[in-house]
Design a protein around this motif. Structure first.
Motif, PDB file in Angstrom:
ATOM      1  N   LEU A   1       0.761  -1.229   0.056  1.00  7.03           N
ATOM      2  CA  LEU A   1      -0.064  -0.034  -0.101  1.00  7.03           C
ATOM      3  C   LEU A   1       0.694   1.368  -0.019  1.00  7.03           C
ATOM      4  N   PHE A   2       1.899   1.196   0.507  1.00  6.59           N
ATOM      5  CA  PHE A   2       2.811   2.455   0.671  1.00  6.59           C
ATOM      6  C   PHE A   2       3.376   2.859  -0.942  1.00  6.59           C
ATOM      7  N   ILE A   3       3.799   1.851  -1.551  1.00  5.40           N
ATOM      8  CA  ILE A   3       4.275   2.222  -3.000  1.00  5.40           C
ATOM      9  C   ILE A   3       2.928   2.362  -3.766  1.00  5.40           C
ATOM     10  N   TRP A   4       1.868   1.651  -3.754  1.00  5.93           N
ATOM     11  CA  TRP A   4       0.903   1.904  -4.279  1.00  5.93           C
ATOM     12  C   TRP A   4       0.029   3.314  -3.887  1.00  5.93           C
ATOM     13  N   GLY A   5       0.162   3.691  -2.779  1.00  9.91           N
ATOM     14  CA  GLY A   5      -0.342   4.953  -2.422  1.00  9.91           C
ATOM     15  C   GLY A   5       0.576   6.049  -2.756  1.00  9.91           C
ATOM     16  N   GLY A   6       1.744   5.848  -3.293  1.00 10.87           N
ATOM     17  CA  GLY A   6       2.551   6.822  -4.013  1.00 10.87           C
ATOM     18  C   GLY A   6       2.054   7.453  -5.298  1.00 10.87           C
ATOM     19  N   GLY A   7       0.971   6.558  -5.582  1.00 11.16           N
ATOM     20  CA  GLY A   7       0.256   7.068  -7.044  1.00 11.16           C
ATOM     21  C   GLY A   7       1.116   6.043  -8.334  1.00 11.16           C
ATOM     22  N   SER A   8       0.818   4.906  -8.145  1.00 16.65           N
ATOM     23  CA  SER A   8       1.420   4.078  -9.287  1.00 16.65           C
ATOM     24  C   SER A   8       0.353   3.848 -10.514  1.00 16.65           C
ATOM     25  N   LEU A   9       0.852   4.187 -11.693  1.00 14.28           N
ATOM     26  CA  LEU A   9      -0.019   3.892 -12.701  1.00 14.28           C
ATOM     27  C   LEU A   9       0.074   2.620 -13.569  1.00 14.28           C
ATOM     28  N   SER A  10       0.813   1.803 -12.862  1.00 16.07           N
ATOM     29  CA  SER A  10       1.142   0.450 -13.538  1.00 16.07           C
ATOM     30  C   SER A  10      -0.346  -0.212 -13.854  1.00 16.07           C
ATOM     31  N   GLN A  11      -0.470  -0.896 -14.992  1.00 14.64           N
ATOM     32  CA  GLN A  11      -1.799  -1.552 -15.478  1.00 14.64           C
ATOM     33  C   GLN A  11      -1.294  -3.090 -15.876  1.00 14.64           C
ATOM     34  N   GLN A  12      -2.147  -3.806 -15.976  1.00 13.25           N
ATOM     35  CA  GLN A  12      -2.090  -5.099 -16.358  1.00 13.25           C
ATOM     36  C   GLN A  12      -3.165  -5.661 -17.408  1.00 13.25           C
ATOM     37  N   ASP A  13      -4.268  -4.726 -17.232  1.00  9.64           N
ATOM     38  CA  ASP A  13      -5.556  -4.927 -18.309  1.00  9.64           C
ATOM     39  C   ASP A  13      -6.209  -3.565 -18.398  1.00  9.64           C
ATOM     40  N   TRP A  14      -7.227  -3.381 -19.106  1.00 12.03           N
ATOM     41  CA  TRP A  14      -8.183  -2.255 -19.169  1.00 12.03           C
ATOM     42  C   TRP A  14      -9.211  -2.328 -18.123  1.00 12.03           C
ATOM     43  N   GLU A  15      -8.987  -2.677 -17.106  1.00  5.66           N
ATOM     44  CA  GLU A  15     -10.258  -2.709 -15.951  1.00  5.66           C
ATOM     45  C   GLU A  15     -10.243  -1.397 -15.535  1.00  5.66           C
TER      46      GLU A  15
ATOM     47  N   GLY B   1      -8.712   5.452  -5.017  1.00  6.17           N
ATOM     48  CA  GLY B   1      -9.333   4.444  -4.982  1.00  6.17           C
ATOM     49  C   GLY B   1      -8.732   3.410  -5.954  1.00  6.17           C
ATOM     50  N   THR B   2      -8.458   3.935  -7.059  1.00  3.76           N
ATOM     51  CA  THR B   2      -7.935   3.040  -8.389  1.00  3.76           C
ATOM     52  C   THR B   2      -6.312   3.034  -8.308  1.00  3.76           C
ATOM     53  N   VAL B   3      -5.622   4.118  -8.231  1.00  2.00           N
ATOM     54  CA  VAL B   3      -4.245   4.386  -8.597  1.00  2.00           C
ATOM     55  C   VAL B   3      -3.400   4.804  -7.304  1.00  2.00           C
ATOM     56  N   GLY B   4      -4.136   5.414  -6.225  1.00  2.00           N
ATOM     57  CA  GLY B   4      -3.375   6.094  -5.188  1.00  2.00           C
ATOM     58  C   GLY B   4      -3.472   7.392  -5.288  1.00  2.00           C
ATOM     59  N   VAL B   5      -2.334   7.947  -4.328  1.00  2.00           N
ATOM     60  CA  VAL B   5      -2.455   9.482  -4.020  1.00  2.00           C
ATOM     61  C   VAL B   5      -1.594  10.111  -5.375  1.00  2.00           C
ATOM     62  N   ILE B   6      -2.034  11.029  -5.989  1.00  2.00           N
ATOM     63  CA  ILE B   6      -1.375  11.791  -6.979  1.00  2.00           C
ATOM     64  C   ILE B   6      -1.571  13.587  -6.442  1.00  2.00           C
ATOM     65  N   GLY B   7      -0.926  14.003  -5.944  1.00  2.00           N
ATOM     66  CA  GLY B   7      -1.293  14.845  -5.138  1.00  2.00           C
ATOM     67  C   GLY B   7      -0.961  16.390  -5.658  1.00  2.00           C
ATOM     68  N   PHE B   8      -0.156  16.399  -6.672  1.00  2.00           N
ATOM     69  CA  PHE B   8       0.320  17.883  -7.176  1.00  2.00           C
ATOM     70  C   PHE B   8      -0.426  18.402  -8.241  1.00  2.00           C
ATOM     71  N   ILE B   9      -1.299  17.488  -9.067  1.00  2.00           N
ATOM     72  CA  ILE B   9      -1.728  17.901 -10.157  1.00  2.00           C
ATOM     73  C   ILE B   9      -2.985  18.915  -9.794  1.00  2.00           C
ATOM     74  N   GLY B  10      -3.499  18.505  -8.799  1.00  2.00           N
ATOM     75  CA  GLY B  10      -4.799  19.318  -8.254  1.00  2.00           C
ATOM     76  C   GLY B  10      -4.369  20.650  -7.855  1.00  2.00           C
ATOM     77  N   LEU B  11      -3.313  20.876  -7.933  1.00  2.00           N
ATOM     78  CA  LEU B  11      -2.837  22.050  -7.417  1.00  2.00           C
ATOM     79  C   LEU B  11      -2.364  23.039  -8.248  1.00  2.00           C
TER      80      LEU B  11
END
Length: 657
Positions: free
Chosen positions: A176-190, A250-260
């Motif tokens: 969860l720590f790595i995922w929470g950093g905002g991981s965009l890695s994908q394995q399918d189109w889900e 809920g899908t890729v984690g925290v990506i915090g800079f874009i919204g600002l």
């Protein structure tokens, strides 16, 4: 209001998108020959692993970056419009931190909720955090600085809880720590299939809000006179922004800079009307995240799957925001500080004496009483093992509190502190360089690097925030950018698996585990030197907030006094950060608590802040090693648990005091 860039929002979006497209095509060419692109995207050959990776990893990752970037850009724009606050974003309002904490708690104690849908859990956590922020700042009419201060406090509290859960449940939450950093890695189109229809509906809802938000740009009374229900529109807009953030977290984690960054850049590029601002922020957010993710894939190569894009976003985006800070023309209005909401203390010496007595009693309890296998006991024989960490915690609390109080007076910013303005982040940068770059890792080398980093960060922030009239928001944006860069660097190091990064994570939480007698002695000497310097600079700190003309008329050289105060602040921050880590926020909390006691003159206020900082850290160290025995909670996290509720209570009652 912002100054215009040399090109409009459309040109800015086009340039970023063109750069991202060029990187995308060059990266794709490295993965697969040009002649096979269409085949791989339309009907890949299952026997060709390259085509399968392009079809089910590279392409969905690209689409996910566009969707998530657009969602965060739109969410940030909605929040800024609803609150009329150029600093509002999912990160600064605590929405992202609340969503991430909710996911961590659900993973540990209610995994069945995740089966229903991670996005609903994330939305619930984000909404709860946002409601707390609004509740704390409602009495101040949602003034920008109060909202952001409340958001930082809530973010800190949620982040501390999440960090504690990760420390005690690392076998469950390591991923969860790595995922929470905002991981965009994908394995399918889900994930793209999940996000696309929901974000489309959110876009329709945002389009329906264009006219109400246009009316919301007027004064509340004027908007009500035109038939607008201001509370309903504001809450509806906030709910939509929280939903967008929840979908992303809920899908890729925290990506915090874009919204600002995205809404701020669109405003700087000249978008003024509500519709173009919403559309521009959405497209620019998509382009920013697309460009960042493609840059990560090119630079990281085969290791790109392990590098959280959310962390890299801050590394690429923070310099952009730092440049933007120099072009911002923000409102000069700021809320009244806590000193205006309380009466002046009639007997400051009595208050200082009481705080000193509390500190002495608490220190004796910390040294003599502990919790062991047989319960609570008095164990004087353990004092030789306990005193180094207790003294180190005390000294760090004194220095951070003094540094925070001096920064608040020097900048005229009630939200200033070493942690908020990025001074602690600068010290941490210096320490990281000493650990990872320099051959020597001696304590003296680390201290020198940390001091230099803190001083450079403070000088950079003051230079970026300099204008004819000091504007707190400008310095806060610079501090947010530097803090984001530091967090991104640490997350990237953690993702790389370097064992030194794990030690860095433990240090970041404010641990006193490794404090030696030498560390305690050095920290205590630095704290005593800091206290001894206070009477020498107290007159300066009383005069500096009056402005340069008044200071000069009273015989004070503004430049010389500023240099001396900057060096003192940087040195105190560096030593304290080296001892206790960068995330305690004692430097923000202690001066506010001292003001609440009615101490307004510089010397008694800073002495009280120092005593309160010491009390917080000694109590945190003692409780951290006893409450969860045989495990230990880092003192920095414990101080957050103690101090944040106190600061929330202070924020909540400032209006009625």
């Amino acid at each position: 209001m912002t100054s215009r860039l040399s090109f409009g929002p459309g040109s800015l979006i086009g340039l970023l998108a063109l750069a991202a497209l060029g990187l995308s095509l060059s990266t794709l060419a490295l993965r697969l020959p040009t002649s096979l692109w269409l085949e791989a995207l339309a009907a890949p050959d299952i026997a060709d692993i390259r085509q399968m990776l392009v079809r089910y990893s590279y392409a969905p990752r690209l689409v996910t970056s566009l969707l998530c970037g657009g969602a965060l850009g739109l969410a940030g724009a909605l929040l800024q419009m609803a609150l009329r606050n150029p600093l509002a974003s999912p990160t600064t309002l605590g929405v992202s931190a609340g969503a991430n904490l909710a996911l961590a708690m659900a993973m540990l104690w209610a995994p069945g909720l995740l089966a229903v849908g991670r996005e609903w859990t994330a939305m619930a956590g984000g909404l709860a955090a946002a409601l707390v922020v609004l509740g704390l700042s409602w009495s101040r009419r949602l003034s920008p600085l109060t909202v952001v201060l409340a958001g930082m406090v809530v973010s800190l509290y949620c982040g501390a809880l999440a960090a504690m859960l990760a420390l005690f449940n690392s076998h469950y939450l390591a991923g969860l720590f790595i995922w929470g950093g905002g991981s965009l890695s994908q394995q399918d189109w889900e994930i793209p299939r999940f996000l696309a229809p929901r974000l489309a509906l959110a876009g329709v809802a945002a389009a329906l809000l264009v006219r109400p938000l246009t009316l919301l740009t007027l004064e509340d009374d004027q908007a009500k006179g035109l038939g607008l229900s201001v509370p309903l529109i504001r809450l509806s807009t906030l709910a939509l922004a929280v939903a967008l953030t929840g979908f992303v977290v809920g899908t890729v984690g925290v990506i915090g800079f874009i919204g600002l960054a995205a809404p701020a850049l669109v405003n700087a590029a000249g978008a003024r009307r509500v519709g173009p601002r919403l559309l521009g922020a959405t497209l620019l957010g998509a382009a920013l995240l697309w460009l960042t993710d493609q840059g990560v894939q090119r630079l990281a190569g085969d290791a790109a799957e392990m590098v959280p894009t959310g962390a890299a976003t801050a590394l690429f985006g923070a310099p952009l925001l730092l440049w933007l800070v120099t072009r911002l023309r923000l409102s000069l209005q700021r809320p009244a500080g806590p000193e205006e909401a309380v009466r002046r203390a009639a007997r400051p010496l009595v208050i200082l004496g009481g705080l000193g007595l509390v500190l002495v009693v608490l220190l004796l309890l910390s040294l003599g009483i502990g919790y062991g296998p047989e319960g609570w006991s008095v164990a004087p024989d353990l004092v030789p093992w306990r005193w180094p960490r207790a003294i180190a915690a005390l000294a760090a609390g004194v220095m951070l509190a003094c540094a925070g109080g001096m920064l608040q007076r020097l900048t005229g910013n009630p939200m200033a502190s070493p942690e908020v303005l990025g001074v602690s982040a600068g010290a941490a940068f210096g320490l990281i360089l000493a650990l990872f770059v320099l051959e020597s890792s001696a304590r003296g080398t680390q201290l020198g690097a940390a001091t230099l980093g803190a001083l450079l960060a403070l000088l950079a922030i003051l230079a970026l925030g300099r204008s004819r009239v000091a504007v707190p928001e400008r310095m806060l944006l610079a501090g947010v950018a530097l803090g984001a860069m530091f967090d991104a660097l640490v997350t990237g190091l953690m993702a790389g698996g370097d064992p030194r990064a794990m030690l860095l994570l433990n240090w970041m939480t404010g641990s006193t585990y490794g404090a030696t007698a030498t560390d305690a002695a050095v920290a205590a000497a630095a704290a005593m030197a800091s206290l001894a310097a206070l009477p020498l600079v107290a007159r300066w700190l009383d005069i500096v907030p009056l402005g340069a003309p008044t200071s000069t008329a009273l015989g004070l050289s503004p430049r010389r006094s500023q240099v001396v105060l900057l060096v003192l602040t940087a040195a105190m921050t560096a030593v304290a950060t080296l001892v206790i880590g960068p995330l305690t926020f004692v430097g923000l909390m202690a001066p506010h608590l001292a003001r609440f006691l009615g101490l307004q003159r510089a010397l008694p206020q800073l002495v009280a802040a120092a005593l309160l900082g010491a009390i917080l850290m000694v109590a945190a160290d003692w409780l951290g090693r006893t409450l969860a025995f045989p495990w230990q909670i880092p003192a920095g996290l414990t101080a957050t648990f103690i101090g944040c509720p106190a600061l929330m209570w202070l924020l909540a009652r400032r209006h009625s005091a």
